[in-house]
Write a protein that holds these residues in place. Structure first.
Motif, mmCIF file in Angstrom:
data_model
loop_
_atom_site.group_PDB
_atom_site.id
_atom_site.type_symbol
_atom_site.label_atom_id
_atom_site.label_comp_id
_atom_site.label_asym_id
_atom_site.label_seq_id
_atom_site.Cartn_x
_atom_site.Cartn_y
_atom_site.Cartn_z
ATOM 1 N N SER A 134 9.594 7.324 -11.522
ATOM 2 C CA SER A 134 10.691 8.181 -11.831
ATOM 3 C C SER A 134 12.004 7.123 -11.659
ATOM 4 O O SER A 134 11.990 5.768 -11.385
ATOM 5 N N ALA A 135 13.244 7.340 -11.292
ATOM 6 C CA ALA A 135 14.448 7.128 -11.302
ATOM 7 C C ALA A 135 14.833 5.902 -10.303
ATOM 8 O O ALA A 135 14.057 6.157 -9.020
ATOM 9 N N SER A 136 15.253 5.071 -10.967
ATOM 10 C CA SER A 136 15.760 3.698 -9.825
ATOM 11 C C SER A 136 15.941 4.434 -8.277
ATOM 12 O O SER A 136 15.305 4.206 -7.348
ATOM 13 N N THR A 177 16.838 5.995 -15.279
ATOM 14 C CA THR A 177 17.406 7.555 -14.957
ATOM 15 C C THR A 177 16.921 8.483 -15.595
ATOM 16 O O THR A 177 16.092 8.206 -16.631
ATOM 17 N N VAL A 178 16.525 9.751 -14.914
ATOM 18 C CA VAL A 178 15.864 10.595 -15.323
ATOM 19 C C VAL A 178 16.224 11.465 -15.721
ATOM 20 O O VAL A 178 17.047 12.148 -14.812
ATOM 21 N N SER A 179 16.377 12.572 -17.052
ATOM 22 C CA SER A 179 16.965 13.220 -18.618
ATOM 23 C C SER A 179 16.886 14.456 -16.178
ATOM 24 O O SER A 179 16.056 14.930 -16.681
ATOM 25 N N PRO A 180 18.255 15.754 -16.701
ATOM 26 C CA PRO A 180 17.051 16.827 -15.967
ATOM 27 C C PRO A 180 16.722 17.446 -16.472
ATOM 28 O O PRO A 180 16.133 18.466 -15.557
ATOM 29 N N ASN A 181 15.755 17.549 -17.847
ATOM 30 C CA ASN A 181 13.958 18.302 -17.724
ATOM 31 C C ASN A 181 13.397 17.025 -17.569
ATOM 32 O O ASN A 181 12.018 17.109 -17.494
ATOM 33 N N GLU A 222 13.420 17.280 -5.209
ATOM 34 C CA GLU A 222 12.755 16.837 -6.482
ATOM 35 C C GLU A 222 13.232 18.135 -7.415
ATOM 36 O O GLU A 222 13.059 17.212 -8.959
ATOM 37 N N LEU A 223 12.541 18.965 -6.836
ATOM 38 C CA LEU A 223 12.608 19.773 -8.568
ATOM 39 C C LEU A 223 14.041 20.420 -8.852
ATOM 40 O O LEU A 223 13.931 20.277 -10.457
ATOM 41 N N LYS A 224 14.885 20.364 -8.660
ATOM 42 C CA LYS A 224 16.230 20.532 -8.907
ATOM 43 C C LYS A 224 16.990 19.646 -10.117
ATOM 44 O O LYS A 224 17.453 19.143 -10.694
ATOM 45 N N SER A 225 16.168 17.671 -9.574
ATOM 46 C CA SER A 225 16.744 17.058 -10.371
ATOM 47 C C SER A 225 15.638 16.980 -11.483
ATOM 48 O O SER A 225 15.957 15.861 -12.402
ATOM 49 N N GLY A 226 14.390 18.536 -11.832
ATOM 50 C CA GLY A 226 14.625 18.175 -13.334
ATOM 51 C C GLY A 226 12.790 16.646 -13.540
ATOM 52 O O GLY A 226 12.210 17.905 -14.135
ATOM 53 N N TYR A 227 12.284 16.986 -12.008
ATOM 54 C CA TYR A 227 10.752 16.752 -11.973
ATOM 55 C C TYR A 227 9.771 17.159 -12.056
ATOM 56 O O TYR A 227 9.559 18.469 -11.923
ATOM 57 N N GLN A 228 8.434 16.948 -13.281
ATOM 58 C CA GLN A 228 7.788 17.971 -14.132
ATOM 59 C C GLN A 228 6.495 18.795 -13.161
ATOM 60 O O GLN A 228 6.043 18.624 -13.205
ATOM 61 N N SER A 264 9.761 -2.809 -8.554
ATOM 62 C CA SER A 264 11.185 -3.378 -8.974
ATOM 63 C C SER A 264 11.596 -2.512 -10.428
ATOM 64 O O SER A 264 10.648 -1.666 -10.061
ATOM 65 N N GLY A 265 12.516 -2.889 -9.965
ATOM 66 C CA GLY A 265 12.493 -1.790 -12.022
ATOM 67 C C GLY A 265 11.904 -2.322 -13.238
ATOM 68 O O GLY A 265 11.672 -2.355 -14.016
ATOM 69 N N ILE A 266 11.570 -3.938 -12.618
ATOM 70 C CA ILE A 266 10.650 -4.775 -13.549
ATOM 71 C C ILE A 266 9.169 -4.094 -13.758
ATOM 72 O O ILE A 266 9.280 -3.753 -15.088
ATOM 73 N N GLY A 267 8.445 -3.656 -12.483
ATOM 74 C CA GLY A 267 7.406 -3.061 -13.034
ATOM 75 C C GLY A 267 8.003 -1.779 -13.866
ATOM 76 O O GLY A 267 6.441 -1.545 -14.236
ATOM 77 N N ARG A 268 9.121 -1.087 -13.064
ATOM 78 C CA ARG A 268 9.378 0.036 -13.338
ATOM 79 C C ARG A 268 9.265 0.767 -15.253
ATOM 80 O O ARG A 268 8.682 1.465 -16.116
ATOM 81 N N VAL A 269 10.316 -0.342 -15.663
ATOM 82 C CA VAL A 269 9.889 -0.048 -17.449
ATOM 83 C C VAL A 269 9.349 -0.901 -17.485
ATOM 84 O O VAL A 269 8.659 -0.083 -19.603
ATOM 85 N N HIS A 270 7.914 -1.686 -17.191
ATOM 86 C CA HIS A 270 6.813 -1.793 -17.946
ATOM 87 C C HIS A 270 5.083 -0.455 -17.934
ATOM 88 O O HIS A 270 5.067 -0.233 -18.686
ATOM 89 N N ASN A 271 5.548 0.663 -17.273
ATOM 90 C CA ASN A 271 5.660 1.475 -16.987
ATOM 91 C C ASN A 271 5.538 2.457 -17.692
ATOM 92 O O ASN A 271 4.628 2.836 -18.513
ATOM 93 N N ILE A 272 7.023 2.424 -18.072
ATOM 94 C CA ILE A 272 7.600 3.030 -19.222
ATOM 95 C C ILE A 272 7.118 2.843 -20.627
ATOM 96 O O ILE A 272 6.563 4.228 -21.018
ATOM 97 N N ALA A 273 6.785 1.732 -20.557
ATOM 98 C CA ALA A 273 6.845 1.690 -22.233
ATOM 99 C C ALA A 273 5.005 1.662 -22.143
ATOM 100 O O ALA A 273 4.661 1.907 -23.580
#
Ligand SMILES: [Mg+2]
Length: 376
Positions: free
Chosen positions: A317-319, A333-337, A152-158, A294-303
């Motif tokens: 985190s990523a789908s 998707t999650v960026s490398p950082n 997970e750290l390699k994927s960039g998670y903080q 699922s993605g719908i709940g996830r994007v509400h969380n992003i907002a």
């Protein structure tokens, strides 16, 4: 907005791997999606209940009952000035925050589209990138957990959060901390301990954790205040906080130094905004928790996570960490950082893949005003 169509559907989705917490193992999710149309615009929300009443008293089935028997019949055909009117309209229904949030959040999606702005901007979000952490389920042994953390750290998670329970705590935390002395590390007990365990929980102090989340009773703020006075590690409350008043109480009592905000648990975007406001005024960091959405709940969380009170990395985190195939396009998707960019287009900023949703649907129920055509 005139509510012309409400569709409730249950979808079945299988997590890529089982997720273990102190209250059990989950792999097959039963998720209720809410689709609402108003003035010809369609919005989506997700009910974030568990299948069983183990996280809180709500379940997939209770949410269905509350919406089907109470919310949908009273809402259909009515006019709302704004999505933020919804909580007052449903004040007569006590509890059932996750059921309410699924509907309210769909209304917010509609309003954002009507105004031609991304949902996060309509909510008052200011962060163009949100910081992401991951939540790791309980594992067989510390070695496999350390390996997973490394991935997970390699994927960039903080930030890495470990689920713990009695007997699966100190050794796991010690192994991860030894391998990664400097990472932001926290633990989540989901109410698995008792106040008498304070001396045991105090042993976690040596691992320099960012927080211990919800160590005690799911419905008891006062006991957490007693525990916080005995341990150095900051307590973060999750299950205990159902609204902004609870957040203010917990902070005033010294029951926590950090708050986890979950959209479903607090009843939707309106109350989530108030909770983060309380946190901000009291300089208490907040972050967004996850419910295997699922993605719908996830994007509400992003907002929601773009609001200025969200000062710590959340569990968004990523789908692909959860699903072979998500129901939104593009997938999250999650960026490398370790960040997710707030979307640019109006509403959720992601498209719901209706054909995928249809394939996963196991039951549905609809309400509509006469002469309205139903989305295909
Ligand atoms: Mg938690």
């Amino acid at each position: 907005m005139k509510i012309e169509f409400i569709n409730l559907r249950e979808i079945k989705m299988r997590l890529r791997s089982p997720f273990e917490t102190s209250f059990g193992v989950t792999q097959d999710r039963r998720i209720v999606l809410v689709e609402v149309s108003a003035d010809g615009v369609t919005g989506w929300g997700e009910i974030t209940t568990d299948e069983t009443p183990s996280y809180n008293p709500e379940t997939t089935q209770t949410a269905w009952h509350i919406i089907s028997d109470f919310i949908a019949p009273s809402l259909i055909g009515n006019n709302l000035a704004a999505a933020s009117d919804f909580p007052e309209r449903t004040e007569g229904i006590r509890g059932h925050h996750m059921a309410k949030a699924g509907v309210e959040n769909a209304l917010w999606d509609i309003e954002a589209q009507q105004r031609g702005v991304p949902l996060w901007k309509l909510l008052g979000g200011t962060l163009e990138q949100i910081a992401c952490g991951v939540s790791l389920g309980i594992r067989e042994n510390p070695q496999s957990l350390v390996k997973k953390v490394e991935e997970e750290l390699k994927s960039g998670y903080q930030r890495i959060k470990l689920k713990i329970k009695p007997g699966k705590d100190l050794a796991s935390v010690a192994a991860v901390r030894k391998q990664f002395p400097d990472i932001r590390l926290s633990v989540d007990a989901n109410s698995a301990y008792r106040l008498e365990d304070a001396p045991h929980l105090k042993e976690l102090d040596e691992f320099n954790l960012l927080m211990i989340e919800q160590p005690l009773y799911w419905d008891d703020i006062h006991s957490h205040a007693k525990l916080q006075s005995q341990i150095k590690t900051a307590i973060c409350l999750d299950e205990c906080i159902h609204n902004a008043r609870h957040a203010a109480t917990a902070i005033e009592l010294g029951a926590c130094r950090i708050i986890n905000i979950k959209l479903g648990r607090v009843g939707g975007h309106s109350e989530a905004r108030r909770v983060q406001d309380v946190c901000r005024q009291q300089s208490v960091p907040a972050w967004c928790g996850g419910m295997l959405e699922s993605g719908i709940g996830r994007v509400h969380n992003i907002a929601m996570s773009t609001l200025p009170g969200f000062t710590l990395p959340g569990d968004v985190s990523a789908s692909h960490r959860y699903w072979d195939e998500d129901i939104i396009d593009p997938e999250v998707t999650v960026s490398p950082n370790g960040t997710i960019a707030a979307p640019k287009s109006p509403g959720l900023g992601y498209t719901v893949r209706r054909s995928a949703v249809n394939k996963l649907t196991v039951r549905q129920e609809s309400w509509k005003v006469d002469a309205v055509s139903v989305p295909a």
